[in-house]
Design an enzyme around this catalytic site. Sequence first.
Site, PDB file in Angstrom:
ATOM      1  N   LYS A  80       0.759  -1.097  -0.019  1.00 29.60           N
ATOM      2  CA  LYS A  80      -0.004  -0.121   0.109  1.00 29.60           C
ATOM      3  C   LYS A  80       0.853   1.244   0.092  1.00 29.60           C
ATOM      4  CE  LYS A  80      -3.594   1.972   2.998  1.00 29.60           C
ATOM      5  NZ  LYS A  80      -4.429   1.390   4.307  1.00 29.60           N
ATOM      6  N   SER A 155      -9.092   2.600   3.005  1.00 33.34           N
ATOM      7  CA  SER A 155      -8.032   2.865   2.259  1.00 33.34           C
ATOM      8  C   SER A 155      -7.024   1.908   1.881  1.00 33.34           C
ATOM      9  CB  SER A 155      -6.943   3.763   3.309  1.00 33.34           C
ATOM     10  OG  SER A 155      -6.677   3.025   4.423  1.00 33.34           O
ATOM     11  N   SER A 179      -9.294  -0.298   7.761  1.00 31.86           N
ATOM     12  CA  SER A 179      -9.113  -0.456   6.467  1.00 31.86           C
ATOM     13  C   SER A 179      -8.095  -1.778   5.971  1.00 31.86           C
ATOM     14  CB  SER A 179      -7.956   0.578   5.867  1.00 31.86           C
ATOM     15  OG  SER A 179      -8.650   1.791   5.889  1.00 31.86           O
TER      16      SER A 179
END
Length: 466
Positions: A80, A155, A179
Amino acid sequence: MTRVHAFDDDALGDRDAVGLVHAIQEGEVSIPEVIEAAIARTERLQPELNALSYVAYDRARAEARDPRGGFFAGVPTYLKDNVDVANMPTQQGCDAYRGRPVPRDGDFARMFLATGLVPIGKTQLSEFGFSPSAEHPRLGPVRSPWNPAHTAGASSAGTGALVAAGAVPLAHGNDGGGSIRIPAAVNGLVGLKPTRDRLAQDKLSRQMPIRIVSDGVLTRSVRDTAAFLREAEHVYRALQLPPIGDVTRPGRTRLRIAVHTSGIGRAAEPEVVDLTLKTAKLLEELGHEVEQVPHPAPATVPDDFLLYWAMLAMMIVRTGRRTLGPSFDRTRLDNLTLGLERHCRTRLHRLPGAISRLRRLPRISADFHRRYDVALTPTLALTTPRVGHLDPSNDYETVMERILDWVAFTPWQNATGDPAVSLPLATTASGLPQGMMFSAGAGRESTLLELAYELEEAAPWASIAG
């Protein structure tokens, strides 16, 4: 409903990460073939899902020719785009500054990649991870592969979309309010948020007054999540927590399971309540002791957690030029980030009390889990919204009210530090995945994994490929 996926008869096939490891070790596929298949799948998916932030294909190809060691050697993955990875920029899902390649891996990426995983890029997120839907005025939304009219959730949306659609079998997510669990819930995946401090964390997360963020992975199978935690524990051992070990099968102990259909300040909608109670019935059929009880969260939690969340936004807005570089321009931040900053700025006098009350929550949770081994809730209070519902260019008050309605259950474990896992056990009337969440006391990931194995066997989840 049009599903988007890239499962194919290539080197990846429909294998999970553990299956891919075995195929590589047995010589059924080579690491370069696997990496090329992941790149090709990603390229097919990106125009429809918009899940990528940065690509590192040349690096991945080089590593495929000279792979590092580790159980997952040669397995392609993504990280991420809010953790530091050497020679890649860290953009945080934000247009307000220009991220530049960082010189070295952050603490989490160092641990993550030591398991042998090969990064082929970074995934898109909402601005600084504040929204439970990654939707950007310029970059566009990250879309669900189950139905691109809907959000891919939270997210870690980019990670969830790519794993669900078959680009890679396992990828990184992190969770400061849900998330990991939210994109798992809406994309039909397994998403386990570990106990606070279970895995290595980057410096910024460690410096928070309350360390609400935990890193982990999103996967398509329970055994992939269990294998990742086992291998991560070989690299980084949290001495203050009981070890997870090698969890490979369902547990035999029948558990005391509490069921909540109201979260911290909000209740689930009727369809979601019904799906949760069906899951509770399955648990009873499996021999567990199930009881529907009120949620243990004090009434102050929603406001306190929101104020703490807003404090994080205020720190970014106020220190952006110093921490993110001279290109930082706060006028380019989205309405959600700016609204959170304003929310905290006008309530600063309440912040010490909020932090003090949040710090007491682990004791409340520990007391609750002396009576119940596990708690079951829906991961999300509502079914998955369409793209645009949580668009951060809308006014702050509208977006925040919609966020609170949807994300009513997941912040509790961020505040307490407890582990929780979302499992894809339910499907809505519209055909979308609806995750069910199981939480346990601090350090009890093994209990959650054993239960997850049992449920995966008893009620195998739907495949996006049909």
